[in-house]
Design an enzyme around this catalytic site. Structure first.
Site, PDB file in Angstrom:
ATOM      1  N   THR A 123       0.852  -1.180   0.000  1.00 42.05           N
ATOM      2  CA  THR A 123       0.000   0.000   0.000  1.00 42.05           C
ATOM      3  C   THR A 123       0.893   1.236   0.000  1.00 42.05           C
ATOM      4  OG1 THR A 123      -1.888   1.080   1.042  1.00 42.05           O
ATOM      5  CG2 THR A 123      -0.385  -0.053   2.534  1.00 42.05           C
ATOM      6  N   LYS A 138       3.511   1.187  -3.939  1.00 37.88           N
ATOM      7  CA  LYS A 138       2.912   0.501  -5.089  1.00 37.88           C
ATOM      8  C   LYS A 138       3.693   0.676  -6.399  1.00 37.88           C
ATOM      9  CE  LYS A 138      -1.936   0.451  -3.682  1.00 37.88           C
ATOM     10  NZ  LYS A 138      -3.294   0.793  -4.125  1.00 37.88           N
ATOM     11  N   ASN A 176       0.053  -4.113  -6.254  1.00 37.04           N
ATOM     12  CA  ASN A 176      -0.448  -4.115  -4.867  1.00 37.04           C
ATOM     13  C   ASN A 176      -0.384  -5.508  -4.243  1.00 37.04           C
ATOM     14  OD1 ASN A 176      -2.640  -5.458  -5.962  1.00 37.04           O
ATOM     15  ND2 ASN A 176      -4.182  -4.169  -5.003  1.00 37.04           N
ATOM     16  N   ASP A 181      -6.836  -4.064  -8.122  1.00 40.37           N
ATOM     17  CA  ASP A 181      -7.888  -3.049  -7.940  1.00 40.37           C
ATOM     18  C   ASP A 181      -8.956  -3.089  -9.040  1.00 40.37           C
ATOM     19  OD1 ASP A 181      -7.055  -2.007  -5.558  1.00 40.37           O
ATOM     20  OD2 ASP A 181      -5.945  -0.325  -6.438  1.00 40.37           O
ATOM     21  N   GLY A 237     -12.420  11.699 -11.700  1.00 45.20           N
ATOM     22  CA  GLY A 237     -11.077  11.349 -11.261  1.00 45.20           C
ATOM     23  C   GLY A 237     -10.214  10.811 -12.390  1.00 45.20           C
ATOM     24  N   ALA A 238      -8.906  10.975 -12.235  1.00 46.59           N
ATOM     25  CA  ALA A 238      -7.963  10.480 -13.236  1.00 46.59           C
ATOM     26  C   ALA A 238      -6.662  10.058 -12.555  1.00 46.59           C
ATOM     27  CB  ALA A 238      -7.703  11.557 -14.289  1.00 46.59           C
ATOM     28  N   ILE A 262     -15.788   4.949  -4.690  1.00 50.89           N
ATOM     29  CA  ILE A 262     -14.725   4.054  -4.197  1.00 50.89           C
ATOM     30  C   ILE A 262     -14.089   4.529  -2.882  1.00 50.89           C
ATOM     31  CG2 ILE A 262     -14.234   3.329  -6.572  1.00 50.89           C
ATOM     32  CD1 ILE A 262     -11.433   4.622  -6.169  1.00 50.89           C
ATOM     33  N   TYR A 291     -13.654   4.770   0.853  1.00 48.78           N
ATOM     34  CA  TYR A 291     -14.092   3.700   1.762  1.00 48.78           C
ATOM     35  C   TYR A 291     -13.968   4.018   3.247  1.00 48.78           C
ATOM     36  CZ  TYR A 291      -9.121   2.522   2.028  1.00 48.78           C
ATOM     37  OH  TYR A 291      -7.764   2.578   2.221  1.00 48.78           O
ATOM     38  N   GLY A 296     -16.931   2.219  -1.268  1.00 48.94           N
ATOM     39  CA  GLY A 296     -15.570   1.729  -1.482  1.00 48.94           C
ATOM     40  C   GLY A 296     -15.159   0.501  -0.681  1.00 48.94           C
TER      41      GLY A 296
HETATM   42  N1  LIG Z   1     -12.086   1.168  -2.354  1.00 49.09           N
HETATM   43  C1  LIG Z   1     -10.863   0.840  -2.682  1.00 49.09           C
HETATM   44  O1  LIG Z   1     -10.479  -0.343  -2.705  1.00 49.09           O
HETATM   45  C2  LIG Z   1      -9.909   1.916  -3.061  1.00 49.09           C
HETATM   46  C3  LIG Z   1      -8.692   1.600  -3.694  1.00 49.09           C
HETATM   47  C4  LIG Z   1      -7.823   2.651  -4.028  1.00 49.09           C
HETATM   48  C5  LIG Z   1      -8.185   3.956  -3.720  1.00 49.09           C
HETATM   49  N2  LIG Z   1      -9.360   4.219  -3.111  1.00 49.09           N
HETATM   50  C6  LIG Z   1      -9.761   5.598  -2.778  1.00 49.09           C
HETATM   51  O2  LIG Z   1      -9.946   6.283  -4.006  1.00 49.09           O
HETATM   52  C7  LIG Z   1      -9.605   7.648  -3.878  1.00 49.09           C
HETATM   53  C8  LIG Z   1      -8.593   8.004  -4.975  1.00 49.09           C
HETATM   54  O3  LIG Z   1      -7.438   7.206  -4.790  1.00 49.09           O
HETATM   55  P1  LIG Z   1      -6.249   7.168  -5.864  1.00 49.09           P
HETATM   56  O4  LIG Z   1      -5.314   6.107  -5.420  1.00 49.09           O
HETATM   57  O5  LIG Z   1      -6.762   7.148  -7.263  1.00 49.09           O
HETATM   58  O6  LIG Z   1      -5.556   8.594  -5.565  1.00 49.09           O
HETATM   59  P2  LIG Z   1      -4.732   9.530  -6.543  1.00 49.09           P
HETATM   60  O7  LIG Z   1      -3.997   8.749  -7.556  1.00 49.09           O
HETATM   61  O8  LIG Z   1      -3.987  10.445  -5.639  1.00 49.09           O
HETATM   62  O9  LIG Z   1      -5.884  10.394  -7.306  1.00 49.09           O
HETATM   63  C9  LIG Z   1      -6.692  11.280  -6.604  1.00 49.09           C
HETATM   64  C10 LIG Z   1      -7.808  11.782  -7.513  1.00 49.09           C
HETATM   65  O10 LIG Z   1      -8.697  12.599  -6.740  1.00 49.09           O
HETATM   66  C11 LIG Z   1      -8.754  13.892  -7.330  1.00 49.09           C
HETATM   67  N3  LIG Z   1      -8.927  14.886  -6.264  1.00 49.09           N
HETATM   68  C12 LIG Z   1      -8.214  14.965  -5.115  1.00 49.09           C
HETATM   69  N4  LIG Z   1      -8.672  16.001  -4.362  1.00 49.09           N
HETATM   70  C13 LIG Z   1      -9.687  16.575  -5.067  1.00 49.09           C
HETATM   71  C14 LIG Z   1     -10.551  17.683  -4.836  1.00 49.09           C
HETATM   72  N5  LIG Z   1     -10.472  18.402  -3.709  1.00 49.09           N
HETATM   73  N6  LIG Z   1     -11.488  17.970  -5.761  1.00 49.09           N
HETATM   74  C15 LIG Z   1     -11.588  17.235  -6.902  1.00 49.09           C
HETATM   75  N7  LIG Z   1     -10.790  16.196  -7.178  1.00 49.09           N
HETATM   76  C16 LIG Z   1      -9.848  15.867  -6.279  1.00 49.09           C
HETATM   77  C17 LIG Z   1      -7.444  14.052  -8.062  1.00 49.09           C
HETATM   78  O11 LIG Z   1      -7.558  15.058  -9.030  1.00 49.09           O
HETATM   79  P3  LIG Z   1      -6.254  15.847  -9.595  1.00 49.09           P
HETATM   80  O12 LIG Z   1      -5.769  15.056 -10.774  1.00 49.09           O
HETATM   81  O13 LIG Z   1      -6.771  17.191  -9.940  1.00 49.09           O
HETATM   82  O14 LIG Z   1      -5.256  15.890  -8.468  1.00 49.09           O
HETATM   83  C18 LIG Z   1      -7.316  12.655  -8.664  1.00 49.09           C
HETATM   84  O15 LIG Z   1      -8.143  12.480  -9.767  1.00 49.09           O
HETATM   85  C19 LIG Z   1      -9.088   7.794  -2.437  1.00 49.09           C
HETATM   86  O16 LIG Z   1     -10.146   8.220  -1.639  1.00 49.09           O
HETATM   87  C20 LIG Z   1      -8.702   6.375  -2.039  1.00 49.09           C
HETATM   88  O17 LIG Z   1      -8.798   6.153  -0.647  1.00 49.09           O
HETATM   89  C21 LIG Z   1     -10.234   3.225  -2.790  1.00 49.09           C
END
Ligand SMILES: NC(=O)c1ccc[n+]([C@@H]2O[C@H](COP(=O)([O-])OP(=O)(O)OC[C@H]3O[C@@H](n4cnc5c(N)ncnc54)[C@H](OP(=O)(O)O)[C@@H]3O)[C@@H](O)[C@H]2O)c1
Length: 284
Positions: free
Chosen positions: A67, A71, A92, A107, A133-134, A229, A231, A251
Protein backbone atom coordinates in the site's frame (compact mmCIF):
# COMPACT_ATOMS: atom_id res chain seq x y z
CA UNK A 1 -5.91 -18.78 15.35
CA UNK A 2 -2.94 -20.88 16.41
CA UNK A 3 0.45 -19.90 15.00
CA UNK A 4 2.95 -22.73 14.65
CA UNK A 5 6.12 -23.40 12.67
CA UNK A 6 3.91 -24.50 9.77
CA UNK A 7 1.88 -21.31 9.56
CA UNK A 8 2.27 -19.54 6.20
CA UNK A 9 2.92 -15.82 6.42
CA UNK A 10 1.55 -13.00 4.26
CA UNK A 11 2.58 -9.42 4.93
CA UNK A 12 1.24 -5.97 4.22
CA UNK A 13 3.99 -3.44 3.49
CA UNK A 14 2.97 0.17 3.91
CA UNK A 15 3.89 3.40 5.62
CA UNK A 16 1.73 3.80 7.62
CA UNK A 17 -0.26 0.56 8.04
CA UNK A 18 -1.93 1.27 11.37
CA UNK A 19 -5.40 1.92 9.97
CA UNK A 20 -5.51 -0.84 7.36
CA UNK A 21 -8.63 -3.01 7.29
CA UNK A 22 -6.94 -5.77 5.25
CA UNK A 23 -5.70 -7.81 8.27
CA UNK A 24 -9.29 -7.98 9.52
CA UNK A 25 -10.82 -9.52 6.42
CA UNK A 26 -7.83 -11.57 5.28
CA UNK A 27 -7.41 -13.28 8.66
CA UNK A 28 -11.18 -13.78 8.91
CA UNK A 29 -11.06 -15.54 5.53
CA UNK A 30 -8.14 -17.82 6.53
CA UNK A 31 -9.85 -18.72 9.76
CA UNK A 32 -13.19 -19.44 8.09
CA UNK A 33 -11.60 -21.81 5.56
CA UNK A 34 -9.34 -23.38 8.21
CA UNK A 35 -6.22 -22.33 6.29
CA UNK A 36 -3.00 -22.19 8.28
CA UNK A 37 -2.07 -18.67 7.09
CA UNK A 38 -1.60 -15.39 8.91
CA UNK A 39 -1.73 -11.86 7.49
CA UNK A 40 0.47 -9.33 9.29
CA UNK A 41 0.74 -5.56 8.66
CA UNK A 42 4.36 -4.36 8.63
CA UNK A 43 5.45 -0.75 8.67
CA UNK A 44 8.13 -0.40 6.00
CA UNK A 45 9.63 3.03 5.38
CA UNK A 46 10.25 4.07 1.76
CA UNK A 47 14.05 3.65 2.01
CA UNK A 48 13.64 0.07 3.24
CA UNK A 49 11.29 -1.30 0.59
CA UNK A 50 14.09 -3.08 -1.34
CA UNK A 51 15.32 -4.85 1.81
CA UNK A 52 11.75 -5.71 2.79
CA UNK A 53 11.17 -7.33 -0.61
CA UNK A 54 14.36 -9.38 -0.16
CA UNK A 55 12.86 -10.39 3.19
CA UNK A 56 9.90 -12.00 1.38
CA UNK A 57 12.36 -14.45 -0.17
CA UNK A 58 14.57 -14.83 2.90
CA UNK A 59 11.66 -15.46 5.25
CA UNK A 60 9.71 -17.53 2.74
CA UNK A 61 6.53 -15.48 2.92
CA UNK A 62 3.72 -16.67 0.64
CA UNK A 63 3.40 -13.08 -0.52
CA UNK A 64 2.49 -9.56 0.49
CA UNK A 65 0.18 -6.66 -0.23
CA UNK A 66 1.63 -3.25 -0.93
CA UNK A 67 0.00 0.00 0.00
CA UNK A 68 1.02 3.68 0.05
CA UNK A 69 3.83 4.61 -0.70
CA UNK A 70 5.22 1.38 -2.19
CA UNK A 71 2.91 0.50 -5.09
CA UNK A 72 5.16 2.02 -7.77
CA UNK A 73 8.62 1.88 -6.20
CA UNK A 74 8.40 -1.87 -5.59
CA UNK A 75 8.37 -2.81 -9.28
CA UNK A 76 12.13 -2.73 -9.79
CA UNK A 77 12.69 -5.36 -7.07
CA UNK A 78 10.43 -8.02 -8.62
CA UNK A 79 11.31 -10.95 -10.90
CA UNK A 80 8.14 -10.82 -12.95
CA UNK A 81 5.22 -8.44 -13.39
CA UNK A 82 1.75 -9.36 -14.55
CA UNK A 83 0.68 -7.61 -17.76
CA UNK A 84 -1.98 -5.40 -16.17
CA UNK A 85 0.37 -4.29 -13.40
CA UNK A 86 3.04 -3.56 -16.01
CA UNK A 87 0.65 -1.42 -18.04
CA UNK A 88 -0.46 0.55 -14.99
CA UNK A 89 3.01 0.67 -13.42
CA UNK A 90 1.65 -0.35 -10.01
CA UNK A 91 1.73 -3.51 -7.93
CA UNK A 92 -0.45 -4.11 -4.87
CA UNK A 93 0.10 -7.87 -4.55
CA UNK A 94 3.23 -10.02 -4.67
CA UNK A 95 3.17 -13.80 -4.92
CA UNK A 96 6.29 -15.76 -3.94
CA UNK A 97 6.70 -18.90 -6.05
CA UNK A 98 9.83 -20.69 -4.78
CA UNK A 99 11.77 -17.46 -4.36
CA UNK A 100 10.55 -15.88 -7.62
CA UNK A 101 8.43 -12.82 -6.91
CA UNK A 102 5.61 -11.86 -9.26
CA UNK A 103 3.68 -8.60 -8.94
CA UNK A 104 0.00 -8.06 -9.67
CA UNK A 105 -2.56 -5.31 -9.36
CA UNK A 106 -6.00 -6.38 -8.16
CA UNK A 107 -7.89 -3.05 -7.94
CA UNK A 108 -9.47 -3.12 -11.41
CA UNK A 109 -10.51 -6.75 -11.18
CA UNK A 110 -11.79 -6.18 -7.61
CA UNK A 111 -13.87 -3.20 -8.75
CA UNK A 112 -15.55 -5.12 -11.57
CA UNK A 113 -16.13 -8.27 -9.52
CA UNK A 114 -17.69 -6.30 -6.68
CA UNK A 115 -20.35 -5.07 -9.10
CA UNK A 116 -20.84 -8.35 -10.95
CA UNK A 117 -21.21 -10.33 -7.75
CA UNK A 118 -23.39 -7.78 -5.94
CA UNK A 119 -27.05 -8.56 -5.35
CA UNK A 120 -27.91 -5.82 -7.79
CA UNK A 121 -25.68 -7.01 -10.62
CA UNK A 122 -24.91 -4.99 -13.73
CA UNK A 123 -24.26 -5.86 -17.36
CA UNK A 124 -21.33 -3.73 -18.51
CA UNK A 125 -21.48 -4.44 -22.23
CA UNK A 126 -22.42 -1.41 -24.32
CA UNK A 127 -22.85 0.86 -21.29
CA UNK A 128 -21.78 4.48 -20.75
CA UNK A 129 -19.75 5.42 -17.68
CA UNK A 130 -19.27 8.84 -16.10
CA UNK A 131 -16.02 8.82 -14.15
CA UNK A 132 -14.84 11.46 -11.73
CA UNK A 133 -11.08 11.35 -11.26
CA UNK A 134 -7.96 10.48 -13.24
CA UNK A 135 -5.59 9.19 -10.54
CA UNK A 136 -4.24 5.69 -9.93
CA UNK A 137 -7.62 4.13 -9.19
CA UNK A 138 -9.23 5.72 -12.22
CA UNK A 139 -6.53 4.15 -14.41
CA UNK A 140 -7.12 0.68 -12.94
CA UNK A 141 -10.92 0.96 -13.09
CA UNK A 142 -11.13 2.24 -16.68
CA UNK A 143 -8.89 -0.60 -17.94
CA UNK A 144 -11.10 -3.15 -16.21
CA UNK A 145 -14.28 -1.54 -17.56
CA UNK A 146 -12.96 -1.62 -21.12
CA UNK A 147 -12.23 -5.33 -20.73
CA UNK A 148 -15.91 -5.70 -19.78
CA UNK A 149 -16.82 -4.04 -23.10
CA UNK A 150 -18.35 -0.80 -21.96
CA UNK A 151 -18.90 1.48 -24.93
CA UNK A 152 -18.23 5.04 -23.75
CA UNK A 153 -16.49 6.88 -20.90
CA UNK A 154 -16.90 10.47 -19.81
CA UNK A 155 -14.01 11.61 -17.62
CA UNK A 156 -14.12 14.74 -15.50
CA UNK A 157 -11.16 15.60 -13.32
CA UNK A 158 -10.13 18.66 -11.35
CA UNK A 159 -6.86 18.84 -13.27
CA UNK A 160 -7.92 18.42 -16.88
CA UNK A 161 -4.51 17.45 -18.20
CA UNK A 162 -4.60 14.30 -16.06
CA UNK A 163 -7.90 13.30 -17.67
CA UNK A 164 -6.38 13.92 -21.11
CA UNK A 165 -3.43 11.71 -20.13
CA UNK A 166 -5.80 8.92 -19.10
CA UNK A 167 -7.73 9.26 -22.37
CA UNK A 168 -4.43 8.95 -24.30
CA UNK A 169 -3.46 5.87 -22.26
CA UNK A 170 -6.82 4.17 -22.96
CA UNK A 171 -6.46 4.84 -26.65
CA UNK A 172 -2.84 3.62 -26.86
CA UNK A 173 -3.06 0.55 -24.60
CA UNK A 174 -6.58 -0.66 -25.35
CA UNK A 175 -7.39 1.01 -28.69
CA UNK A 176 -10.42 2.46 -26.87
CA UNK A 177 -11.34 5.77 -28.49
CA UNK A 178 -14.76 6.58 -27.10
CA UNK A 179 -13.57 8.78 -24.23
CA UNK A 180 -14.88 12.30 -23.73
CA UNK A 181 -13.03 14.60 -21.35
CA UNK A 182 -15.43 16.98 -19.63
CA UNK A 183 -14.03 20.19 -18.11
CA UNK A 184 -14.51 19.92 -14.36
CA UNK A 185 -16.57 23.12 -14.20
CA UNK A 186 -18.96 21.72 -16.85
CA UNK A 187 -19.40 18.34 -15.18
CA UNK A 188 -23.06 18.91 -14.43
CA UNK A 189 -23.96 20.09 -17.92
CA UNK A 190 -27.12 18.08 -18.68
CA UNK A 191 -25.95 17.23 -22.20
CA UNK A 192 -23.52 14.67 -20.79
CA UNK A 193 -25.99 12.97 -18.50
CA UNK A 194 -28.61 11.77 -20.97
CA UNK A 195 -27.09 8.35 -21.59
CA UNK A 196 -25.10 7.59 -18.39
CA UNK A 197 -25.57 4.13 -16.87
CA UNK A 198 -22.78 3.92 -14.32
CA UNK A 199 -21.36 6.81 -12.24
CA UNK A 200 -18.00 6.25 -10.53
CA UNK A 201 -16.33 8.57 -8.06
CA UNK A 202 -12.62 7.72 -8.17
CA UNK A 203 -11.48 10.97 -6.56
CA UNK A 204 -10.70 11.44 -2.90
CA UNK A 205 -13.67 13.81 -2.59
CA UNK A 206 -15.95 12.38 0.10
CA UNK A 207 -13.21 11.23 2.43
CA UNK A 208 -13.93 14.16 4.73
CA UNK A 209 -17.27 15.14 6.18
CA UNK A 210 -18.39 18.32 4.45
CA UNK A 211 -16.69 17.53 1.13
CA UNK A 212 -18.81 18.79 -1.77
CA UNK A 213 -20.98 16.55 -3.95
CA UNK A 214 -19.50 16.46 -7.45
CA UNK A 215 -22.81 15.68 -9.13
CA UNK A 216 -26.23 17.32 -8.97
CA UNK A 217 -29.13 15.25 -7.67
CA UNK A 218 -31.00 15.76 -10.93
CA UNK A 219 -28.20 14.26 -13.02
CA UNK A 220 -27.63 11.43 -10.58
CA UNK A 221 -31.22 10.26 -10.75
CA UNK A 222 -30.91 9.46 -14.47
CA UNK A 223 -28.16 6.89 -13.84
CA UNK A 224 -28.63 3.18 -13.19
CA UNK A 225 -25.76 2.43 -10.83
CA UNK A 226 -23.53 4.55 -8.60
CA UNK A 227 -20.13 3.58 -7.21
CA UNK A 228 -18.11 5.67 -4.77
CA UNK A 229 -14.73 4.05 -4.20
CA UNK A 230 -14.02 6.18 -1.10
CA UNK A 231 -14.09 3.70 1.76
CA UNK A 232 -13.24 5.45 5.02
CA UNK A 233 -16.85 6.63 5.55
CA UNK A 234 -20.31 6.48 4.03
CA UNK A 235 -20.16 9.37 1.59
CA UNK A 236 -22.78 11.96 0.68
CA UNK A 237 -22.82 10.45 -2.83
CA UNK A 238 -23.79 7.03 -1.49
CA UNK A 239 -26.39 8.62 0.79
CA UNK A 240 -27.89 10.57 -2.12
CA UNK A 241 -28.00 7.49 -4.37
CA UNK A 242 -29.70 5.48 -1.63
CA UNK A 243 -32.19 8.28 -0.99
CA UNK A 244 -33.14 8.16 -4.69
CA UNK A 245 -33.35 4.38 -4.80
CA UNK A 246 -30.41 4.05 -7.21
CA UNK A 247 -28.40 0.84 -6.82
CA UNK A 248 -25.01 1.77 -5.38
CA UNK A 249 -21.84 0.48 -3.79
CA UNK A 250 -19.34 2.18 -1.51
CA UNK A 251 -15.57 1.73 -1.48
CA UNK A 252 -15.48 -0.97 1.20
CA UNK A 253 -16.91 -3.29 -1.40
CA UNK A 254 -14.02 -2.68 -3.81
CA UNK A 255 -11.57 -2.93 -0.91
CA UNK A 256 -12.84 -6.37 0.08
CA UNK A 257 -12.91 -7.62 -3.52
CA UNK A 258 -9.41 -6.42 -4.40
CA UNK A 259 -8.34 -8.28 -1.25
CA UNK A 260 -10.31 -11.33 -2.36
CA UNK A 261 -8.45 -11.39 -5.68
CA UNK A 262 -5.13 -11.23 -3.76
CA UNK A 263 -6.34 -13.99 -1.42
CA UNK A 264 -7.07 -16.22 -4.42
CA UNK A 265 -3.63 -15.53 -5.93
CA UNK A 266 -1.89 -16.55 -2.68
CA UNK A 267 -4.00 -19.54 -1.71
CA UNK A 268 -5.47 -20.82 -5.00
CA UNK A 269 -8.81 -21.04 -3.16
CA UNK A 270 -12.03 -19.14 -3.74
CA UNK A 271 -12.25 -16.28 -1.25
CA UNK A 272 -15.16 -16.44 1.23
CA UNK A 273 -16.49 -13.03 0.27
CA UNK A 274 -19.44 -12.91 2.66
CA UNK A 275 -17.18 -13.65 5.64
CA UNK A 276 -14.72 -10.99 4.50
CA UNK A 277 -17.51 -8.44 4.10
CA UNK A 278 -18.96 -9.29 7.48
CA UNK A 279 -15.61 -8.77 9.17
CA UNK A 280 -15.56 -5.12 8.06
CA UNK A 281 -19.30 -4.71 8.65
CA UNK A 282 -19.90 -3.97 4.99
CA UNK A 283 -23.46 -2.82 4.52
CA UNK A 284 -23.38 -0.88 1.25
N1 LIG B 1 -12.09 1.17 -2.35
C1 LIG B 1 -10.86 0.84 -2.68
O1 LIG B 1 -10.48 -0.34 -2.71
C2 LIG B 1 -9.91 1.92 -3.06
C3 LIG B 1 -8.69 1.60 -3.69
C4 LIG B 1 -7.82 2.65 -4.03
C5 LIG B 1 -8.19 3.96 -3.72
N2 LIG B 1 -9.36 4.22 -3.11
C6 LIG B 1 -9.76 5.60 -2.78
O2 LIG B 1 -9.95 6.28 -4.01
C7 LIG B 1 -9.60 7.65 -3.88
C8 LIG B 1 -8.59 8.00 -4.97
O3 LIG B 1 -7.44 7.21 -4.79
P1 LIG B 1 -6.25 7.17 -5.86
O4 LIG B 1 -5.31 6.11 -5.42
O5 LIG B 1 -6.76 7.15 -7.26
O6 LIG B 1 -5.56 8.59 -5.56
P2 LIG B 1 -4.73 9.53 -6.54
O7 LIG B 1 -4.00 8.75 -7.56
O8 LIG B 1 -3.99 10.45 -5.64
O9 LIG B 1 -5.88 10.39 -7.31
C9 LIG B 1 -6.69 11.28 -6.60
C10 LIG B 1 -7.81 11.78 -7.51
O10 LIG B 1 -8.70 12.60 -6.74
C11 LIG B 1 -8.75 13.89 -7.33
N3 LIG B 1 -8.93 14.89 -6.26
C12 LIG B 1 -8.21 14.96 -5.12
N4 LIG B 1 -8.67 16.00 -4.36
C13 LIG B 1 -9.69 16.57 -5.07
C14 LIG B 1 -10.55 17.68 -4.84
N5 LIG B 1 -10.47 18.40 -3.71
N6 LIG B 1 -11.49 17.97 -5.76
C15 LIG B 1 -11.59 17.24 -6.90
N7 LIG B 1 -10.79 16.20 -7.18
C16 LIG B 1 -9.85 15.87 -6.28
C17 LIG B 1 -7.44 14.05 -8.06
O11 LIG B 1 -7.56 15.06 -9.03
P3 LIG B 1 -6.25 15.85 -9.59
O12 LIG B 1 -5.77 15.06 -10.77
O13 LIG B 1 -6.77 17.19 -9.94
O14 LIG B 1 -5.26 15.89 -8.47
C18 LIG B 1 -7.32 12.66 -8.66
O15 LIG B 1 -8.14 12.48 -9.77
C19 LIG B 1 -9.09 7.79 -2.44
O16 LIG B 1 -10.15 8.22 -1.64
C20 LIG B 1 -8.70 6.37 -2.04
O17 LIG B 1 -8.80 6.15 -0.65
C21 LIG B 1 -10.23 3.22 -2.79
Amino acid sequence: MEITGKTKVIGLFGYPVKHSLSPLFQNAAFQFLGLDYVYIPMEVSPENIGKAVDGIRALNFVGVNLTIPHKKTVLKYLDEIDEEAEVLGVVNTIVNKKGKLKGYTTDGCGFVRSIKESEIGFDFAGKTVFLFGAGGSAWAITGALIREKISKIYISNRTEKNAVLLKKHLSEKFGFKNVVVIPFENRNDERYWKDVHLVVNATSVGMKKGDPLLISEKNLTGSKFVYDIVYNRKTELVILAQKNGIPCLGGLSMLVYQGAVSFELWTGKKAPIEIMKKSVLLTT
